[in-house]
Design a protein around this motif. Structure first.
Motif, PDB file in Angstrom:
ATOM      1  N   LEU A 138     -11.794  -5.040   0.847  1.00  0.00           N
ATOM      2  CA  LEU A 138     -12.433  -5.782  -0.085  1.00  0.00           C
ATOM      3  C   LEU A 138     -11.542  -5.382  -1.641  1.00  0.00           C
ATOM      4  O   LEU A 138     -10.847  -5.983  -2.366  1.00  0.00           O
ATOM      5  N   LYS A 139     -11.673  -4.298  -1.532  1.00  0.00           N
ATOM      6  CA  LYS A 139     -10.794  -3.650  -3.256  1.00  0.00           C
ATOM      7  C   LYS A 139      -8.833  -3.988  -2.994  1.00  0.00           C
ATOM      8  O   LYS A 139      -8.647  -4.259  -3.801  1.00  0.00           O
ATOM      9  N   MET A 140      -8.600  -3.629  -1.369  1.00  0.00           N
ATOM     10  CA  MET A 140      -6.962  -4.499  -1.724  1.00  0.00           C
ATOM     11  C   MET A 140      -7.202  -5.370  -1.149  1.00  0.00           C
ATOM     12  O   MET A 140      -6.097  -6.235  -2.188  1.00  0.00           O
ATOM     13  N   SER A 141      -8.068  -6.314  -1.378  1.00  0.00           N
ATOM     14  CA  SER A 141      -7.785  -7.556  -1.240  1.00  0.00           C
ATOM     15  C   SER A 141      -7.434  -8.471  -2.641  1.00  0.00           C
ATOM     16  O   SER A 141      -7.251  -9.333  -3.157  1.00  0.00           O
ATOM     17  N   GLN A 142      -8.160  -7.065  -3.865  1.00  0.00           N
ATOM     18  CA  GLN A 142      -7.475  -8.212  -4.825  1.00  0.00           C
ATOM     19  C   GLN A 142      -6.396  -7.666  -5.671  1.00  0.00           C
ATOM     20  O   GLN A 142      -5.866  -8.134  -6.719  1.00  0.00           O
ATOM     21  N   PHE A 143      -5.368  -6.686  -4.843  1.00  0.00           N
ATOM     22  CA  PHE A 143      -4.159  -7.101  -5.240  1.00  0.00           C
ATOM     23  C   PHE A 143      -3.197  -7.890  -5.618  1.00  0.00           C
ATOM     24  O   PHE A 143      -3.358  -9.093  -4.344  1.00  0.00           O
ATOM     25  N   LEU A 144      -1.982  -7.957  -5.733  1.00  0.00           N
ATOM     26  CA  LEU A 144      -1.682  -9.386  -5.867  1.00  0.00           C
ATOM     27  C   LEU A 144      -0.468  -9.559  -4.183  1.00  0.00           C
ATOM     28  O   LEU A 144       0.817  -8.636  -4.215  1.00  0.00           O
ATOM     29  N   LEU A 145      -1.022  -9.499  -3.579  1.00  0.00           N
ATOM     30  CA  LEU A 145      -0.201  -8.892  -1.763  1.00  0.00           C
ATOM     31  C   LEU A 145       0.801 -10.029  -1.096  1.00  0.00           C
ATOM     32  O   LEU A 145       1.299 -11.568  -1.831  1.00  0.00           O
ATOM     33  N   THR A 146       2.193  -9.929  -0.584  1.00  0.00           N
ATOM     34  CA  THR A 146       3.246 -10.227  -0.379  1.00  0.00           C
ATOM     35  C   THR A 146       3.006 -11.427   1.013  1.00  0.00           C
ATOM     36  O   THR A 146       1.849 -10.765   1.762  1.00  0.00           O
ATOM     37  N   ALA A 147       3.552 -11.795   0.988  1.00  0.00           N
ATOM     38  CA  ALA A 147       3.620 -12.679   2.392  1.00  0.00           C
ATOM     39  C   ALA A 147       4.024 -11.603   3.219  1.00  0.00           C
ATOM     40  O   ALA A 147       2.077 -11.775   4.790  1.00  0.00           O
ATOM     41  N   GLU A 148       4.570 -10.662   3.169  1.00  0.00           N
ATOM     42  CA  GLU A 148       4.352  -9.301   5.586  1.00  0.00           C
ATOM     43  C   GLU A 148       3.048  -8.873   4.821  1.00  0.00           C
ATOM     44  O   GLU A 148       2.750  -8.547   5.997  1.00  0.00           O
ATOM     45  N   GLU A 149       2.443  -8.361   3.674  1.00  0.00           N
ATOM     46  CA  GLU A 149       1.509  -7.992   3.776  1.00  0.00           C
ATOM     47  C   GLU A 149       0.238  -8.983   3.808  1.00  0.00           C
ATOM     48  O   GLU A 149      -0.965  -8.192   4.467  1.00  0.00           O
ATOM     49  N   LYS A 150       0.060 -10.326   3.929  1.00  0.00           N
ATOM     50  CA  LYS A 150      -0.588 -11.444   4.206  1.00  0.00           C
ATOM     51  C   LYS A 150      -0.663 -11.747   5.925  1.00  0.00           C
ATOM     52  O   LYS A 150      -2.191 -11.097   6.539  1.00  0.00           O
ATOM     53  N   GLU A 151       0.446 -11.177   6.485  1.00  0.00           N
ATOM     54  CA  GLU A 151       0.843 -10.937   7.704  1.00  0.00           C
ATOM     55  C   GLU A 151       0.790  -9.835   8.818  1.00  0.00           C
ATOM     56  O   GLU A 151      -0.450  -9.932  10.046  1.00  0.00           O
ATOM     57  N   HIS A 152       0.394  -8.694   8.170  1.00  0.00           N
ATOM     58  CA  HIS A 152       0.001  -7.668   8.509  1.00  0.00           C
ATOM     59  C   HIS A 152      -0.743  -6.661   8.249  1.00  0.00           C
ATOM     60  O   HIS A 152      -1.060  -5.612   8.834  1.00  0.00           O
ATOM     61  N   VAL A 153      -2.021  -7.456   7.279  1.00  0.00           N
ATOM     62  CA  VAL A 153      -3.602  -6.862   7.367  1.00  0.00           C
ATOM     63  C   VAL A 153      -3.462  -5.345   6.698  1.00  0.00           C
ATOM     64  O   VAL A 153      -3.855  -5.750   5.048  1.00  0.00           O
ATOM     65  N   THR A 154      -2.957  -4.628   7.234  1.00  0.00           N
ATOM     66  CA  THR A 154      -3.118  -2.937   6.523  1.00  0.00           C
ATOM     67  C   THR A 154      -2.274  -2.827   5.521  1.00  0.00           C
ATOM     68  O   THR A 154      -1.979  -1.437   5.374  1.00  0.00           O
TER      69      THR A 154
END
Length: 244
Positions: A138-154
């Motif tokens: 949940l903490k990590m999900s608060q970051f502004l994630l890139t498209a590849e970070e959204k695809e590869h989850v961790t």
């Protein structure tokens, strides 16, 4: 089901059952796993997979095709009673229950945010296990994630070593050049050979037994190397230049 390299691979037949069936059976044989959810997409292409899983009593969550992170976030937000989550990809039918059990136990003992056996890898490609706490995710999900970070989850966990407490399980010998995942026809042929070898014991054979069998019967080996691991992604991790 919409895999670009091997469409429909999770439903490919192995010993009379879809590939995904055997992986679910092997994961479910691990005593430390309290609940299993298959996170797939809501696309029409995944209807067949969804209908099959429901027919065998497996819980399914459907979400975005591209934003896999959001699929996990929806599950983690809903399943509030679970403190820790294991991520396994659905193209790895040779998941090893005893390795999964060991890593879950170790994760509980060392109190990490993120624990894997693939950063860097020393196990065959196809045995990757990632474990993280609900709070950390949940903490990590608060970051502004890139498209590849959204695809590869961790990925964001690995890119923030100063923020998240991380650990990596190392194999007794480096077997990372072995390829036990399924992305190509050759991979599927390899997995079929292995399950044929262990027919009637598909849920029981373990890592050491498989390694020993390949040493005795090298013709069973997958000719593709393990350095094709995650070929869709080459990204720097933290201050390192490792490929993942």
């Amino acid at each position: 089901m919409s895999s670009s390299r091997l469409p429909g691979k999770v439903m490919a037949q192995i010993n009379g059952k879809p590939m995904i069936y055997w992986q679910i059976q092997r994961i479910s044989s691990c005593p430390a796993v309290d609940k299993l959810i298959v996170a797939t997409s809501r696309e029409v292409s995944d209807d067949r997979l969804f209908e099959y899983l429901v027919s065998i009593g497996v819980e399914v969550h459907r979400g975005s095709l591209e934003d896999v992170h959001n699929r996990f976030l929806e599950i983690v937000t809903k399943e509030k009673e679970f403190e820790n989550i294991v991520r396994l990809t659905g193209d790895c039918p040779l998941t090893m229950p005893e390795l999964l059990e060991n890593m879950i136990t170790e994760f509980d003992l060392v109190q990490l945010d993120y624990y894997s056996n693939c950063n860097p890898p020393t196990y065959p490609d196809g045995l990757d296990i990632e474990i993280f706490s609900r709070i950390a995710f949940l903490k990590m999900s608060q970051f502004l994630l890139t498209a590849e970070e959204k695809e590869h989850v961790t990925l964001r966990f690995r890119r923030e070593p100063g923020v998240f407490r991380q650990g990596n399980k190392v194999n007794s010998s480096d077997e990372s050049n072995r390829r036990w995942t399924v992305d190509f026809e050759e991979d599927l042929a390899f997995v079929r050979r292995i399950f044929t070898l262990f027919k009637s014991r598909e849920n029981e054979f373990g890592y050491s037994e498989l390694v020993e069998s390949l040493a005795i019967n090298p013709s069973l080996e997958n000719p593709f190397p393990g350095n094709l691991r995650n070929i869709a992604l080459v990204a720097p991790l933290g201050n390192r230049n490792d490929q993942i």
